[in-house]
Design a protein around this motif. Structure first.
Motif, short mmCIF file in Angstrom:
data_model
loop_
_atom_site.label_atom_id
_atom_site.label_comp_id
_atom_site.label_asym_id
_atom_site.label_seq_id
_atom_site.Cartn_x
_atom_site.Cartn_y
_atom_site.Cartn_z
N LEU A 3 0.85 -1.18 0.00
CA LEU A 3 0.00 0.00 0.00
C LEU A 3 0.88 1.22 0.00
CD1 LEU A 3 -2.42 -1.25 2.76
CD2 LEU A 3 -2.74 -1.36 0.31
N ILE A 201 -2.65 1.88 -4.36
CA ILE A 201 -2.07 0.54 -4.40
C ILE A 201 -0.81 0.59 -5.26
CG2 ILE A 201 -2.47 -1.89 -4.85
CD1 ILE A 201 -4.28 -0.63 -2.71
N ASP A 206 -4.96 1.54 -8.96
CA ASP A 206 -6.04 1.27 -8.02
C ASP A 206 -5.89 2.10 -6.74
OD1 ASP A 206 -6.84 -0.58 -9.85
OD2 ASP A 206 -6.23 -2.33 -8.69
N LEU A 208 -7.72 2.59 -2.61
CA LEU A 208 -8.55 1.96 -1.59
C LEU A 208 -8.89 2.99 -0.53
CD1 LEU A 208 -8.35 -1.62 -0.30
CD2 LEU A 208 -8.77 0.22 1.31
N ASP A 210 -11.06 3.14 3.12
CA ASP A 210 -11.83 2.41 4.12
C ASP A 210 -12.07 3.31 5.32
OD1 ASP A 210 -9.47 2.39 5.62
OD2 ASP A 210 -9.47 0.23 5.94
N GLN A 223 -15.57 -0.19 3.00
CA GLN A 223 -14.37 -0.38 2.18
C GLN A 223 -14.73 -0.18 0.71
OE1 GLN A 223 -11.31 -3.67 2.81
NE2 GLN A 223 -12.57 -4.57 1.19
N TYR A 224 -13.89 0.59 0.00
CA TYR A 224 -14.02 0.81 -1.44
C TYR A 224 -12.68 0.48 -2.09
CZ TYR A 224 -17.77 4.11 0.09
OH TYR A 224 -18.85 4.72 0.67
N HIS A 225 -12.66 -0.40 -3.07
CA HIS A 225 -11.46 -0.75 -3.84
C HIS A 225 -11.78 -0.41 -5.29
CE1 HIS A 225 -8.31 -4.06 -5.02
NE2 HIS A 225 -7.85 -2.82 -5.19
N SER A 279 -11.67 -7.13 5.58
CA SER A 279 -10.98 -5.96 5.06
C SER A 279 -9.69 -6.34 4.35
CB SER A 279 -10.66 -5.00 6.21
OG SER A 279 -9.78 -5.61 7.14
N LEU A 280 -9.28 -5.48 3.43
CA LEU A 280 -8.03 -5.69 2.69
C LEU A 280 -6.83 -5.12 3.42
CD1 LEU A 280 -9.33 -4.79 -0.89
CD2 LEU A 280 -8.75 -7.07 -0.05
N ASP A 289 -18.15 -3.99 2.09
CA ASP A 289 -17.43 -3.69 0.85
C ASP A 289 -18.43 -3.16 -0.18
OD1 ASP A 289 -14.79 -4.22 -0.83
OD2 ASP A 289 -16.51 -4.82 -2.05
N SER A 297 -12.20 -2.44 -8.44
CA SER A 297 -10.95 -3.16 -8.64
C SER A 297 -10.98 -4.45 -7.82
CB SER A 297 -9.76 -2.32 -8.21
OG SER A 297 -9.67 -1.14 -8.98
#
Length: 300
Positions: A3, A201, A206, A208, A210, A223-225, A279-280, A289, A297
């Motif tokens: 990250l 990322i 990408d 992210l 959260d 959470q948004y990816h 969670s990522l 999510d 993504s």
């Protein structure tokens, strides 16, 4: 997955640590008051007056140089074993010097709300810690209200405080930001204590976003990816969704849909699907999510 936070000054990648698990929901709420110099525990009468100003009638059950304790009598939790209602306990430590950093590298990268964070963290070697005990059983809106009033009492009791860090989310504000807060009272728990974090990322386009801190109230974080969307619009979307969850006792189930974004604004013409999953990013916890359709993504 590494990250990388584009605002991080040294541009070093931030590394995931998925061994870091989230604390249990409803855990004790911990507030760090940061000081540049050692301060004494304020006078009992003065503390009681300020606490009652913000929290209504209180009982002071402890006060010395090391600890102060207050029971806000407006609130109570029913304990079946004792078959009695007991008010929460608001505990405050004496000021102490702490060499151990209150924030790790990831937390320090996410102090968007406090632009002076690096300077404050470098200069403030002293700390007062405040907590709520026996509060997990409160109705969640009552606990949120109590904590907001407690926070605002604390910054009035300790005028030498430079900044406040909420341990559960690592969100940080200066004392002046809290003293001068104009956010409506019913929205202040989310404003003060729920952190919206942003990461790029590494090696991809990408992003992210959260949130961290809703579990204090037994409510889910988000959470948004995603890619190819202005992250500022997603931050605003996240706060809107958090407010909806808070106001409506979280009616969301896996598979439900929520209004997405069109032209930078929430719009019912765009529907994004929601599901609960791990969670990522640490701390590992269950989150809602939000699948942003063509802008999403990763895989779900």
């Amino acid at each position: 997955m590494s990250l990388f936070d584009k605002f991080k000054k040294n541009n070093d990648p931030l590394k995931q640590d998925l061994s870091e698990k989230a604390d249990r929901p409803g855990k004790i709420f911990i507030i760090h008051l940061l000081m540049e110099e050692m301060c004494e525990m304020p006078d009992k009468e003065f503390m009681c007056r300020i606490m009652e100003k913000h929290l209504g009638k209180i009982e002071c059950f402890a006060h010395d140089n090391k600890t102060a304790g207050f029971a806000p009598l407006k609130y109570s939790v029913h304990f079946e074993k004792e078959n009695k209602d007991i008010p929460p306990q608001l505990m405050i430590t004496g000021c102490f010097k702490e060499e151990k950093p209150v924030m790790d590298e990831i937390a320090r990268s996410q102090t968007w709300d406090c632009p002076q964070s690096d300077e404050i963290l470098s200069n403030c070697k002293y700390r007062v810690v405040a907590t709520d005990m026996l509060a997990a059983g409160l109705y969640y809106k009552d606990r949120a209200e109590m904590l907001v009033n407690y926070i605002e009492a604390l910054v009035e009791i300790f005028p030498s405080c430079k900044a406040v860090i909420f341990d559960n989310s690592k969100k940080m504000f200066t004392r002046e930001q809290i003293i001068n807060c104009t956010v409506p009272k019913e929205n202040r728990f989310i404003y003060y204590a729920v952190n919206v974090r942003f990461f790029n990322i590494e090696g991809t386009d990408d992003m992210l976003i959260d949130t961290l801190g809703m579990s204090t109230l037994f409510l889910p974080d988000l959470q948004y990816h995603f890619h190819d969307v202005d992250p500022n619009n997603i931050v605003n979307h996240a706060y809107n969704v958090l407010t909806y969850i808070y106001e409506n006792e979280n009616p969301i189930n896996s598979g439900d849909h929520i209004d997405g974004i069109k032209d930078g604004q929430m719009n019912a013409e765009v529907q994004w699907q929601i599901q609960y999953e791990n969670s990522l990013i640490q701390p590992v916890r269950e989150v809602l999510d939000i699948n942003m359709s063509e802008f999403a993504s990763g895989s779900r």
